[in-house]
Enzyme design. Sequence first.
Site, PDB file in Angstrom:
ATOM      1  N   CYS A   8       4.920   5.484   5.491  1.00 53.11           N
ATOM      2  CA  CYS A   8       3.630   4.612   4.216  1.00 53.11           C
ATOM      3  C   CYS A   8       3.572   5.593   3.173  1.00 53.11           C
ATOM      4  O   CYS A   8       2.563   4.568   2.700  1.00 53.11           O
ATOM      5  CB  CYS A   8       2.703   4.157   5.637  1.00 53.11           C
ATOM      6  N   HIS A  36       4.916  -0.383  -0.628  1.00 53.08           N
ATOM      7  CA  HIS A  36       5.739  -1.117   0.555  1.00 53.08           C
ATOM      8  C   HIS A  36       4.774  -2.208   0.977  1.00 53.08           C
ATOM      9  O   HIS A  36       3.297  -1.762   0.569  1.00 53.08           O
ATOM     10  CB  HIS A  36       6.233  -0.321   1.319  1.00 53.08           C
ATOM     11  N   GLU A  88      -1.081  -4.425  11.762  1.00 57.00           N
ATOM     12  CA  GLU A  88      -0.270  -3.915  10.668  1.00 57.00           C
ATOM     13  C   GLU A  88       1.414  -4.630  10.276  1.00 57.00           C
ATOM     14  O   GLU A  88       2.276  -4.704   9.824  1.00 57.00           O
ATOM     15  CB  GLU A  88      -0.376  -2.372  10.257  1.00 57.00           C
ATOM     16  N   HIS A 141       2.826  -4.642   3.968  1.00 52.94           N
ATOM     17  CA  HIS A 141       2.919  -5.493   5.087  1.00 52.94           C
ATOM     18  C   HIS A 141       2.644  -7.159   4.932  1.00 52.94           C
ATOM     19  O   HIS A 141       1.799  -7.681   4.522  1.00 52.94           O
ATOM     20  CB  HIS A 141       2.565  -4.737   5.778  1.00 52.94           C
ATOM     21  N   ASP A 178      -5.166 -10.808   0.098  1.00 50.04           N
ATOM     22  CA  ASP A 178      -3.655 -11.010  -0.659  1.00 50.04           C
ATOM     23  C   ASP A 178      -2.751 -10.553  -1.886  1.00 50.04           C
ATOM     24  O   ASP A 178      -3.118 -11.115  -2.539  1.00 50.04           O
ATOM     25  CB  ASP A 178      -3.937 -12.561  -0.129  1.00 50.04           C
ATOM     26  N   HIS A 179      -1.288 -10.238  -0.909  1.00 51.39           N
ATOM     27  CA  HIS A 179      -0.453 -10.224  -2.324  1.00 51.39           C
ATOM     28  C   HIS A 179      -1.035  -9.338  -3.471  1.00 51.39           C
ATOM     29  O   HIS A 179      -0.677  -9.303  -5.341  1.00 51.39           O
ATOM     30  CB  HIS A 179      -0.092 -11.897  -3.081  1.00 51.39           C
ATOM     31  N   HIS A 221       0.630  -0.987   0.128  1.00 53.38           N
ATOM     32  CA  HIS A 221      -0.381   0.429  -0.301  1.00 53.38           C
ATOM     33  C   HIS A 221       0.927   1.498   0.094  1.00 53.38           C
ATOM     34  O   HIS A 221       2.183   1.823   0.245  1.00 53.38           O
ATOM     35  CB  HIS A 221      -1.074  -0.260   0.938  1.00 53.38           C
TER      36      HIS A 221
HETATM   37 NI    NI Z   1       2.585   0.972   5.497  1.00 50.02          NI
END
Ligand code: NI
Length: 137
Positions: free
Chosen positions: A35, A41, A126, A43, A81-82, A16
């Site tokens: 972020c 990037h 997170e 998580h 996911d992914h 995100h």
């Molecule tokens: Ni982040």
Amino acid sequence: MAKVTVHRKAHFNAAHRLYKREWSDAQNTTVFGKCANPHYHGHNYELIVAVKGEIDAETGFVIDMKVLKDLIKDEIEEKLDHKNLNEEVEEFKTLNPTAENIAVVIWNILRVKIEVKLELTVTLYETPRNFVVYNGE
Ligand code: NI
């Protein structure tokens, strides 16, 4: 009949970026820190879904764990996911994919799939130290 809370843990990896379009990069970095990275990037999100209700006299279950497991897999993991949340998930095209907002989106998806008489709470990590909880309030 006793009320019991059943928990199911799940996991998804997602990328995100947190930002407001109308802000400068510097302003976004000030508010959202790492972020805000324009290149995104990832998580490793840990999800805990809690379902509270009375034990069914016939089955002895609050909710069938297999049903809950499949629900989370089909409705949440398959969707998130992914994925690049900003780019690939409809809800986050106009909503900042913070842990708070992701938890609300997950809760809204699951709420309509679980019997109304059962209480639903979503906990989303997170990072191992940062997590949010949403129960529809
Ligand atoms: Ni982040």
